[in-house]
Design a protein around this motif. Structure first.
Motif, PDB file in Angstrom:
ATOM      1  N   ALA A  79       9.560  58.416  95.063  1.00  0.00           N
ATOM      2  CA  ALA A  79      10.409  57.399  94.612  1.00  0.00           C
ATOM      3  C   ALA A  79      10.886  57.864  93.220  1.00  0.00           C
ATOM      4  CB  ALA A  79       9.673  56.114  94.474  1.00  0.00           C
ATOM      5  N   LEU A  80       9.917  58.661  92.302  1.00  0.00           N
ATOM      6  CA  LEU A  80      10.360  59.118  91.046  1.00  0.00           C
ATOM      7  C   LEU A  80      11.320  60.175  91.202  1.00  0.00           C
ATOM      8  CD1 LEU A  80       6.824  58.982  89.140  1.00  0.00           C
ATOM      9  CD2 LEU A  80       9.093  57.766  88.583  1.00  0.00           C
ATOM     10  N   ARG A  81      11.252  61.045  92.184  1.00  0.00           N
ATOM     11  CA  ARG A  81      12.106  62.099  92.359  1.00  0.00           C
ATOM     12  C   ARG A  81      13.404  61.526  92.866  1.00  0.00           C
ATOM     13  NH1 ARG A  81       7.615  64.720  94.887  1.00  0.00           N
ATOM     14  NH2 ARG A  81       8.353  64.049  96.912  1.00  0.00           N
ATOM     15  N   ASN A  82      13.728  60.438  93.455  1.00  0.00           N
ATOM     16  CA  ASN A  82      14.813  59.913  93.780  1.00  0.00           C
ATOM     17  C   ASN A  82      15.588  59.049  92.624  1.00  0.00           C
ATOM     18  OD1 ASN A  82      14.503  60.928  96.501  1.00  0.00           O
ATOM     19  ND2 ASN A  82      13.699  58.916  97.274  1.00  0.00           N
ATOM     20  N   ASP A  83      14.743  58.622  91.818  1.00  0.00           N
ATOM     21  CA  ASP A  83      15.005  57.639  90.733  1.00  0.00           C
ATOM     22  C   ASP A  83      13.963  57.946  89.515  1.00  0.00           C
ATOM     23  OD1 ASP A  83      16.128  56.186  88.859  1.00  0.00           O
ATOM     24  OD2 ASP A  83      15.883  54.250  90.005  1.00  0.00           O
ATOM     25  N   SER A  84      14.238  58.940  88.961  1.00  0.00           N
ATOM     26  CA  SER A  84      13.486  59.234  87.653  1.00  0.00           C
ATOM     27  C   SER A  84      13.136  58.311  86.617  1.00  0.00           C
ATOM     28  CB  SER A  84      14.096  60.719  87.007  1.00  0.00           C
ATOM     29  OG  SER A  84      15.239  60.268  86.235  1.00  0.00           O
ATOM     30  N   SER A  85      13.902  57.200  86.534  1.00  0.00           N
ATOM     31  CA  SER A  85      13.846  56.253  85.612  1.00  0.00           C
ATOM     32  C   SER A  85      13.238  54.846  86.169  1.00  0.00           C
ATOM     33  CB  SER A  85      15.360  55.644  85.280  1.00  0.00           C
ATOM     34  OG  SER A  85      16.168  55.140  86.298  1.00  0.00           O
ATOM     35  N   CYS A  86      12.729  54.969  87.429  1.00  0.00           N
ATOM     36  CA  CYS A  86      12.003  53.962  88.289  1.00  0.00           C
ATOM     37  C   CYS A  86      10.738  53.494  87.626  1.00  0.00           C
ATOM     38  CB  CYS A  86      11.769  54.217  89.727  1.00  0.00           C
ATOM     39  SG  CYS A  86      11.221  53.140  90.643  1.00  0.00           S
ATOM     40  N   THR A  87      10.661  52.729  86.721  1.00  0.00           N
ATOM     41  CA  THR A  87       9.233  52.382  85.876  1.00  0.00           C
ATOM     42  C   THR A  87       8.235  51.749  86.981  1.00  0.00           C
ATOM     43  OG1 THR A  87      10.109  50.323  85.376  1.00  0.00           O
ATOM     44  CG2 THR A  87      10.918  51.983  83.722  1.00  0.00           C
ATOM     45  N   GLU A  88       8.514  51.218  87.788  1.00  0.00           N
ATOM     46  CA  GLU A  88       7.561  50.479  88.739  1.00  0.00           C
ATOM     47  C   GLU A  88       6.642  51.750  89.648  1.00  0.00           C
ATOM     48  OE1 GLU A  88      10.672  49.685  88.673  1.00  0.00           O
ATOM     49  OE2 GLU A  88      10.418  47.585  87.742  1.00  0.00           O
ATOM     50  N   ALA A  89       7.541  52.669  89.905  1.00  0.00           N
ATOM     51  CA  ALA A  89       6.820  53.955  90.732  1.00  0.00           C
ATOM     52  C   ALA A  89       5.849  54.581  89.579  1.00  0.00           C
ATOM     53  CB  ALA A  89       7.831  54.833  91.252  1.00  0.00           C
TER      54      ALA A  89
END
Length: 847
Positions: free
Chosen positions: A511-521
């Motif tokens: 999930a972080l690789r797809n969206d590096s700004s995903c704070t929940e992940a």
């Protein structure tokens, strides 16, 4: 026919066309020695001879040229021509000497008619700056430079510097005016420069929130009749009054500016009327605002005005006009090109290059922003009016969806359906006719909508603890859109509850690789590493998260807890001190600070934070017990009584708190009150040995007659206790003999299972902020405090020798920290089109 002559067959009709005079053969000039000699000498530069000069006779004779005879022709008097060479010596030319020509220059001299060989010309004389005109020009240039510097500073965001430059430009401009007056050129004042200086100064005053000075400067401009079109600046004055919340004056100046703008400036008039409508909304005069907005929608409709009109109709509760305004809103033309324009054709390479160049240019970005803004206003309007235009919000949503499907925003219909399901979630409507059924209708739609619906369904089932269904819909969302970070987070959560932490960490990483700004992940990944015991990696995750979410209380708590687990209490205290600046009234944080200071031996600081925690939440048993023990330790037993009495109210079935109250009375010398308290305890707990022992001692010391009765009761209770202990002991021995008779039937694996039982609670349901701090948490603190309380009275006091029970494990702090668990994710289709990833226990979806 007699005049028609037929050409003979042998005659050439085109004869003579190629004949030409060799004089005009310019191509052979390079090879003509005579011509080249004439060019190199003054022979070819002689002026033509005319008849007005005496001594020459050229009438009726052709001049000799280099193309004719190569010998100079003699004059009629028998003398040679001027400039002719005789016997190798050239005759000097005198007729053209005044023009700078001389025959003497033919012998190796260079041609220099301007006299440049004499050296460079003397420098030009500089202009004197002492003249009045020069001083005026210099001042004007300085003023223009200061205005430019002021504007550039404002563009960089340096507001103070821009104001300073504007003030300096004003001072220079006044000096310029005085200079003109002194030189007698007062009639030639540069009005444009004066206007620029004053306008820039007023603007910079307004940018620096110096509204009074800005208004005064604008007044100077507006009142000067020499400035044309200065009345338009009343719009700026109205904007300042609006910022000051002086709405009546703002409307007055907007209308004054509107009166001074002609009808030819239609766009400007529309914007001013829109501002007037907004001011009326702020004043609560919705009818007047509706009048302005309706006029704009009839003359030049736009998205913002249509949205404001819907808000006004919603404020006055007019259902029918809300519907009409919504229909007008979705019919407003955006004035942008279709997206098909940016799809490159496969066969045209040049067109592909052009489209690739304009696909992400400024114009296309502006078009996307305009479209996104329109979709945001339409979605917000639909969610606002849907519950109001029909009897139920579901019917209202259906009407909005039907209207959107028949407009240019067809793709928003699916988003409205998903918002309908989200509204069900906010209303806690989890039944089959609500959110679940609405979301299930999207399972057969296109991949984007299917992924959004499946993500919400996974989120919903996860809340209901139906982890199998949550896992199924998380897989469906990932199949529809593998790059959906919310789907990956939900999938990781379903794996997390099954305690497969390694696999959960992989999903969070993806999930972080797809969206590096995903704070929940990132948050959930930190929790996963914490469960795996990889504390350094967990600390790294939360430090990164703190750099993104600077004021997140949960992140600061996790960092403090990790440093405590890494046995660095000073860093833990530092993070908790930062945390109380964000949440200064959190009793759990204050209690944790007190615990850390107590472990460091700083009793005064520990008492301060425990006292603050008790003030905000006076029902925390741990805090009450510590404060009571602190006052006993410092020989202030009277103050400890109030804390133990509160503990008695919270846990009335726990006899130890009432015994502590009686002990405090006895230690403070109030034996009569202590006796009454012990008697009250005996009535509630007649089989309590410690209470009876103290009653016997007190009655004996005070010489009371009841001592024999209490002594008899004490013997009976002690005998019953011995019998009960013997029965328990015999039962244990029998159980042990039965186990030995079974022999080798029990396996080594069973012994290990008994010795090291697995925790039966879900990792998502750990109480307190940190499930990982069990070694530092409530049980350890309870043991320390219980041991301390056992050590406080004298060793000869029998009630202190009884077995101490830990604090009631079933007690849950209602205002304590949130549970530590991974954050779930739900797909939210609203104005920002982002995924809403929420923590369990909080609101299901954010506003």
């Amino acid at each position: 026919m007699e005049h028609v002559h037929l050409a003979a067959e042998e005659d050439d009709l085109y004869s003579g066309y190629n004949d030409y005079n060799p004089t005009f053969d310019s191509e052979e000039l390079d090879n003509d020695a005579g011509f080249q000699q004439a060019v190199r000498t003054s022979h070819g530069r002689r002026p033509p001879m005319t008849a007005k000069f005496p001594g020459t006779a050229i009438g009726g004779r052709a001049l000799g040229t280099s193309f004719g005879s190569r010998m100079p022709m003699a004059s009629s008097m028998g003398r040679p021509m001027t400039g002719a060479v005789q016997d190798g010596a050239a005759r000097p030319m005198t007729a053209v000497r005044a023009a700078g020509y001389s025959s003497a220059m033919t012998r190796g001299s260079t041609f220099d008619p301007l006299g440049q060989s004499k050296g460079p010309a003397p420098p030009l004389e500089g202009k004197s700056e002492d003249t009045p005109d020069e001083k005026v020009k210099i001042l004007e240039k300085k003023v223009n430079d200061l205005i430019e510097e002021s504007c550039l500073a404002h563009g960089r965001g340096d507001l103070q510097l821009s104001l300073d430059r504007a003030k300096e430009a004003g001072r220079k401009e006044r000096a310029l005016v005085r200079q003109r007056e002194q030189s007698g050129n007062a009639d030639h004042i540069n009005l444009d420069l004066t206007y620029s200086v004053l306008f820039n100064l007023a603007t910079q005053y307004a940018n620096n929130d110096m509204y009074a000075e800005a208004l005064n400067t604008y007044q100077v401009i507006v009142k000067n009749k020499m400035f044309s079109n200065a009345g338009r600046l009343k719009v700026n004055m109205a904007n300042i009054y609006f910022k000051q919340k002086n709405y009546p004056k703002a409307i007055k100046f907007y209308r004054m500016a509107l009166d001074q703008i002609s009808n030819s400036h239609k766009e400007m008039r529309i914007k001013i009327m829109q501002n007037i409508g907004v001011v009326f909304i702020r004043m609560g005069q919705y009818s007047d605002a509706i009048t302005s907005f309706e006029h704009i929608m009839s003359e030049s409709p736009n998205i913002k005005t249509g949205f404001n009109l819907i808000l006004c109709y919603y404020a006055i509760g007019d259902r029918e006009r809300m519907k009409k305004a919504f229909q007008k809103l979705i019919c407003v033309p955006l004035g942008i090109d279709e997206e098909d324009k940016y799809i490159p054709p496969n066969d045209d390479t040049h067109a592909n290059l052009v489209i690739e160049a304009i696909k992400n240019d400024k114009l296309h970005q502006m078009e996307r922003e305009r479209k996104a803004l329109a979709e945001k206003f339409i979605m917000t309007s639909a969610k606002l009016i849907a519950p109001s235009i029909e009897a139920t919000f579901a019917a209202g949503f259906d009407w909005c969806v039907d209207m959107v499907k028949s407009s240019q925003y067809v793709e928003l219909a699916n988003d409205l359906e998903i918002n309908k399901a989200i509204t069900y979630l906010r209303q806690r409507d989890f039944n089959q006719v609500g959110a679940v059924e609405t979301l299930k209708t999207f399972e057969k739609k296109d991949s984007r909508v299917k992924s959004a619906a499946a993500t919400n369904l996974s989120f919903l089932y996860f809340l209901e603890k139906d982890y199998d269904q949550a896992d199924r819909y998380a897989d469906l969302a990932m199949t529809a859109d593998r790059y959906n970070p919310a789907a990956l987070i939900n999938k990781g959560n379903t794996v997390f509850v099954k305690k497969d932490y390694e696999k959960a960490a992989e999903f969070y990483k993806e999930a972080l690789r797809n969206d590096s700004s995903c704070t929940e992940a990132l948050y959930n990944l930190g929790l996963t590493y914490k469960r795996l015991g990889r504390l350094e990696e967990s600390l790294d995750c939360f430090l990164k998260l703190h750099a993104i979410l600077r004021n997140s209380a949960q992140v600061m708590w996790q960092l403090a807890n990790l440093f405590e687990m890494l046995e660095d209490p000073h860093q833990a205290i530092e993070w908790l001190m930062q945390l109380i600046t964000v949440t200064p009234t959190d009793p759990q944080v204050l209690a944790k600070l007190g615990e850390l200071y107590d472990s460091e031996g700083d009793k005064s600081q520990a008492f301060q934070y425990y006292q603050e925690s008790f003030r905000y939440f006076p029902s925390n048993i741990d805090v009450i017990e510590w404060l009571g023990a602190y006052y006993i330790d410092t020989q202030f037993c009277e103050k400890a009584i109030q804390y133990f009495e509160r503990a008695t109210l919270i846990q009335p079935t726990q006899v130890k708190w009432q015994l502590m109250v009686a002990s405090c009375y006895r230690r403070s010398g109030n034996y009569q009150k202590a006796l009454e308290t012990y008697k009250d305890i005996h009535r509630k707990f007649p089989e309590n040995v410690e209470c009876l022992r103290f009653l016997v001692r007190l009655c004996t010391d005070m010489g009371m007659k009841e001592v024999q009765d209490y002594a008899t009761k004490l013997k009976k209770v002690e005998k019953m206790k011995e019998i009960r202990e013997q029965r328990v002991k015999s039962a244990r021995e029998g159980s042990a003999r039965g186990t030995r008779r079974e022999g080798s039937a029990s396996s080594e694996v069973d012994v290990k299972a008994v010795s090291h039982p697995e925790p039966k609670h879900s990792p998502l349901l750990d109480q307190g902020r940190d499930s990982g701090h069990s070694s530092h948490g409530t049980s350890a603190k309870g043991e320390r405090l219980s041991a301390k309380m056992r050590a406080l009275p004298g060793s000869n006091e029998p009630y202190e020798a009884s077995s101490q029970r830990d604090i009631d494990a079933s007690y849950v702090d209602p205002l304590g920290a949130p549970m530590e668990r991974p954050k779930t994710a739900a797909k939210k289709r609203n104005e920002d089109d982002d995924f809403a990833d929420e923590e369990l226990g909080d609101d299901l979806l954010p506003e």
